[in-house]
Design a protein around this motif. Structure first.
Motif, PDB file in Angstrom:
ATOM      1  N   ASP A 246      -4.925   7.675   2.631  1.00  6.84           N
ATOM      2  CA  ASP A 246      -4.814   6.295   2.137  1.00  6.84           C
ATOM      3  C   ASP A 246      -4.243   5.344   3.190  1.00  6.84           C
TER       4      ASP A 246
ATOM      5  N   GLU B 229       0.821  -1.220   0.000  1.00  5.41           N
ATOM      6  CA  GLU B 229       0.000   0.000   0.000  1.00  5.41           C
ATOM      7  C   GLU B 229       0.850   1.263   0.000  1.00  5.41           C
TER       8      GLU B 229
ATOM      9  N   ALA C 137       0.634   7.305  -2.479  1.00  3.06           N
ATOM     10  CA  ALA C 137      -0.300   7.127  -1.354  1.00  3.06           C
ATOM     11  C   ALA C 137      -0.271   8.331  -0.410  1.00  3.06           C
TER      12      ALA C 137
ATOM     13  N   THR D 170       2.021  12.993   0.690  1.00  3.65           N
ATOM     14  CA  THR D 170       2.163  11.626   0.194  1.00  3.65           C
ATOM     15  C   THR D 170       3.522  11.037   0.589  1.00  3.65           C
TER      16      THR D 170
END
Lengths: 77, 415
Positions: free
Chosen positions: A32, A22, A27, A65
């Motif tokens: 997220d 992930e 992300a 991110t």
């Protein structure tokens, strides 16, 4: 030494209990990967230790991110 | 009219077992949970033994991220609360969460977290102290995290009264139900202080046993050769419930909470008041609230720490409250097996007491070898006893002169 991304990934997986798959560059750490503000502060401390640098609160606020972290660290080293 | 309160679920993590059947079987087999300290290098300490919780994996109860944000004492509370709710058959999302509360205390709180972060402060400076330091360390966080993880949205608070914490939590939680402010309370105590600072502090008090060569024989309440308490860790959590709510959902009832007494010594930081008069007033108040006569009481789960003063003064207190009946009722200290779980002691011992009433077996005081003329009651020496027990007290007496007693009764129907 492992590259910056994989070192960042290892810290995030450890701190947030998410799956390594992930933790992509795109992300979002909060949206997220489910981090809250305390997690982010905690992770910043860990990153500072790992990369022997100091991340100011202003810089920390710009991080959104995983890629932002990697870019920031690479710009500092 | 105030509501009747019953116990419908139990959850324990202890030096003698992390589930109720194991805990109870060890308790009535007289098994000690004391051994050498493994959680840190204790070789420089005068006391090097403890009752540690063995084989606890927080990830059986929570994910990694949650586990990282919790001190061990909070992890214990969350795990034991989940087990207690399961035992009670309560799923909070099928209930009204506003009517389910949390009342869980710790005597000390997140001492390991405090020690780790203080080291960061000294070695690396203030910027290196974790943002989780305060929310992991503060002693109310067991109650907070149990509420967060279970979804219980009713009254949520914590008692912090040293070794009386667990009993205060249960008594206060029972009163919340009694006055109608909740139907169900998740209540008890938790502690995880097998840490260098706690050992250094209690060693400086000269409160802990130094029988390092015989760990299993070190906790010996009421025995003439006792030389201090042995620290334990763990959590004891009970599901308390109004009788009406328990009957409505067909719950199995373990025992009834019929009284609660508390008092302050107004005497000394650590020493019990002369003649244990504070403990005596606590027991009397519990009897009064329960409407009991002294001769109604069959069993007392004593505070019985295995320190010289506690066991002597608690014995005098029992004699002053019960008169001749003190010699007829049975007393035991399950700390002889678990060690002293400080703020969790009252929780774990309420569980032992409730199970004694349900199973009609009294757990023993192990390591009882040499009679002490100051301690001359029936302490159920070394062997569990099967008897028809109907009413029991559980005492907890804490530094600061906090005394708390709960009265429990075998459940005998709704009439």
């Amino acid at each position: 030494m492992a590259d910056v991304l994989s070192r960042v990934q290892r810290i995030i997986v450890d701190r947030l209990g998410v799956d390594a798959s992930e933790v992509t560059r795109e992300a979002s750490i909060k949206d997220d990967l489910g981090a809250d503000s305390l997690d982010v502060m905690d992770m910043i401390l860990e990153l500072e230790d790992e990369f022997s640098l100091e991340i100011s609160d202003e810089e920390a606020e710009k991080i959104n991110t995983v890629g932002d972290i990697v870019t920031y660290i690479e710009s500092r080293s | 009219m105030s509501k009747r309160v019953v116990i419908t679920g139990l959850g324990v993590l202890s030096p003698i077992g992390n589930d109720i059947p194991t805990f109870w079987n060890n308790l009535i087999s007289g098994k000690s949970g004391i051994g050498p300290v493994t959680r840190f290098d204790a070789s420089d300490f005068p006391t090097r033994i403890a009752g540690e919780v063995k084989g606890f994996d927080p990830l059986e109860y929570m994910d990694r991220k949650e586990a990282r944000r919790m001190d061990r004492f909070v992890q214990f509370a969350v795990a034991a609360s989940q087990n207690a709710l399961k035992d009670a058959g309560i799923e909070i999302d099928r209930e009204d969460p506003d009517r389910i509360g949390t009342y869980i205390g710790s005597g000390i709180g997140g001492l390991q977290t405090w020690e780790d972060q203080h080291r960061n402060l000294i070695e690396k400076g203030p910027r290196r102290v974790s943002p989780f330091f305060i929310p992991m360390m503060i002693a109310n966080m067991a109650a907070g995290q149990v509420s967060i993880s279970t979804g219980a949205k009713g009254p949520c608070s914590a008692a912090i009264s040293a070794c009386a914490t667990g009993t205060h939590s249960i008594g206060d939680a029972a009163n919340i139900i009694r006055r109608g402010d909740a139907d169900v309370m998740i209540a008890g105590g938790t502690e995880a202080t097998v840490t260098p600072m706690a050992f250094a502090g209690f060693c400086a008090n000269q409160a802990m046993s130094r029988r390092n060569d015989e760990p299993e024989r070190a906790s010996r309440p009421f025995d003439k050769e006792r030389d201090g308490f042995v620290m334990g860790e763990g959590a004891g959590i009970l599901i308390l419930e109004s009788l009406d709510h328990a009957l409505d959902r067909g719950a199995e009832i373990v025992a009834e909470v019929i009284g609660y007494g508390m008092s302050g010594d107004a005497y000394h930081l650590t020493a019990p008041a002369p003649e244990g008069e504070g403990a005596a007033r606590s027991m009397k108040r519990a009897l009064n609230e329960a409407g009991l006569k002294p001769e109604d009481v069959d069993y007392i789960n004593a505070h019985g720490t295995s320190t010289g003063p506690n066991d002597k003064f608690e014995t005098i207190a029992m004699k002053n409250v019960f008169g001749d009946h003190a010699y007829r009722l049975a007393v035991s200290s399950t700390k002889s097996m678990t060690g002293h779980l400080l703020g969790a002691a009252g929780g774990v011992e309420a569980i032992a007491t409730a199970l004694a009433l349900k199973e009609k077996i009294l757990p023993p005081t192990i390591n009882y070898e040499y009679p002490d003329p100051d301690c001359d009651l029936d302490y159920i020496p070394n062997e569990a006893r099967r008897v028809n027990v109907n009413v029991a007290l559980s005492n907890s007496l804490g530094f600061g002169g906090h005394n708390a007693t709960i009265a429990l009764k075998a459940y005998d129907g709704a009439e």
